[in-house]
Write an enzyme that holds these catalytic residues in place. Sequence first.
Site, PDB file in Angstrom:
ATOM      1  N   LYS A 171       0.531  -1.560  -0.283  1.00 50.46           N
ATOM      2  CA  LYS A 171       0.025   0.476  -0.477  1.00 50.46           C
ATOM      3  C   LYS A 171       0.598   1.462  -0.351  1.00 50.46           C
ATOM      4  CE  LYS A 171      -3.816  -1.938   2.233  1.00 50.46           C
ATOM      5  NZ  LYS A 171      -4.784  -1.690   3.149  1.00 50.46           N
ATOM      6  N   ARG A 243      15.342  -8.541  13.318  1.00 54.64           N
ATOM      7  CA  ARG A 243      14.432  -7.513  13.151  1.00 54.64           C
ATOM      8  C   ARG A 243      13.991  -7.287  15.009  1.00 54.64           C
ATOM      9  NH1 ARG A 243      10.257  -5.462   9.836  1.00 54.64           N
ATOM     10  NH2 ARG A 243       7.731  -5.294  10.948  1.00 54.64           N
ATOM     11  N   HIS A 266       4.689  -1.379  10.637  1.00 53.13           N
ATOM     12  CA  HIS A 266       3.381  -1.774  11.404  1.00 53.13           C
ATOM     13  C   HIS A 266       2.039  -0.809  11.175  1.00 53.13           C
ATOM     14  CE1 HIS A 266       5.840  -4.107  14.739  1.00 53.13           C
ATOM     15  NE2 HIS A 266       5.228  -4.942  13.898  1.00 53.13           N
ATOM     16  N   TYR A 275       7.212  -4.864  21.937  1.00 51.83           N
ATOM     17  CA  TYR A 275       8.595  -5.395  22.272  1.00 51.83           C
ATOM     18  C   TYR A 275       8.945  -3.815  23.200  1.00 51.83           C
ATOM     19  CZ  TYR A 275       9.238  -5.889  17.539  1.00 51.83           C
ATOM     20  OH  TYR A 275       9.763  -6.788  16.235  1.00 51.83           O
TER      21      TYR A 275
END
Length: 295
Positions: A171, A243, A266, A275
């Site tokens: 997108k 990551r 995200h 996290y």
Amino acid sequence: MEKYILGFKNYLVNDKHSALNTTESYIRDINTFYLYSSKNYTKDLLKVDYDYIYGYIEYLRTIGKSNSTISHNIASLRAFYKYLLGNKLVSHNPLDGIKPVKTEQKAISVLDQREIISLLAQPSGNSLKEIRDKAILEVLYATGIKVSELIALKVTDINLQVGILTVSGTKNSRLIPMYPAAVKTLTNYILHVRPIIADEFSVDNLFTNMNGQPITRQGLWKLIKHYADLANIKKEITPHTLRHSFATHLLENGADLNDIKDMLGHSDISTTQIYAKAVKSKYTQNYTKFHPLAK
């Protein structure tokens, strides 16, 4: 039914622009459901109802499927019947009323900064392979991109002059800065190694295997595991470990959670908050362990 499943696959690829891994996992779940239905003499998936779906979920439990696998199957079937409903092939979605299965969130695998330094130091030679491997490890840790995103990187996605990597999403795209050591290592690879090992099969892929073909997910997994073994890292290593380490280390050193969210790509901040929870848990454990009055 095969034509409806193929139509759903085309819808995911052409209309939803879903990632290849996502599309394949959805179709795999639908085909598994179709096989189950065929064995139970219900080959017409257009006629199944809520009770039938519920029975299938119970069947998955009886054969030992995990909650996360069952939850993924429910999501796949829900998307499939939503597609069928949108095309007026069914009158209702039989997944309506089926609640998601609660899954335990596994602790993320994170290397500490000492382990990261050791891992990045392993490919230290001047062979073509070691220069390429070092560039791969540096890019993964410098940017926090997924393995699938690294595989898809093109040479044109890199701006070495300003130290920026562009990840092209379905997108939108996102820009991620790279620290100087990663830029230096990547520059060395692009200028002195890639022109030697790349061939007509790799087109403009940034990273290739040593035969010049686009590098694979399996190849990257073996590469990471190999250097983790050399670094004597005992923790479980997954394709997502670098990551996770990237995001956790940024957060530990004061980075804003929203900035980390954007760099990871995200869509929802709640995904990035895993996290924050991991860092909080680590600090709490250290406090309890080392504060003289916390015991």
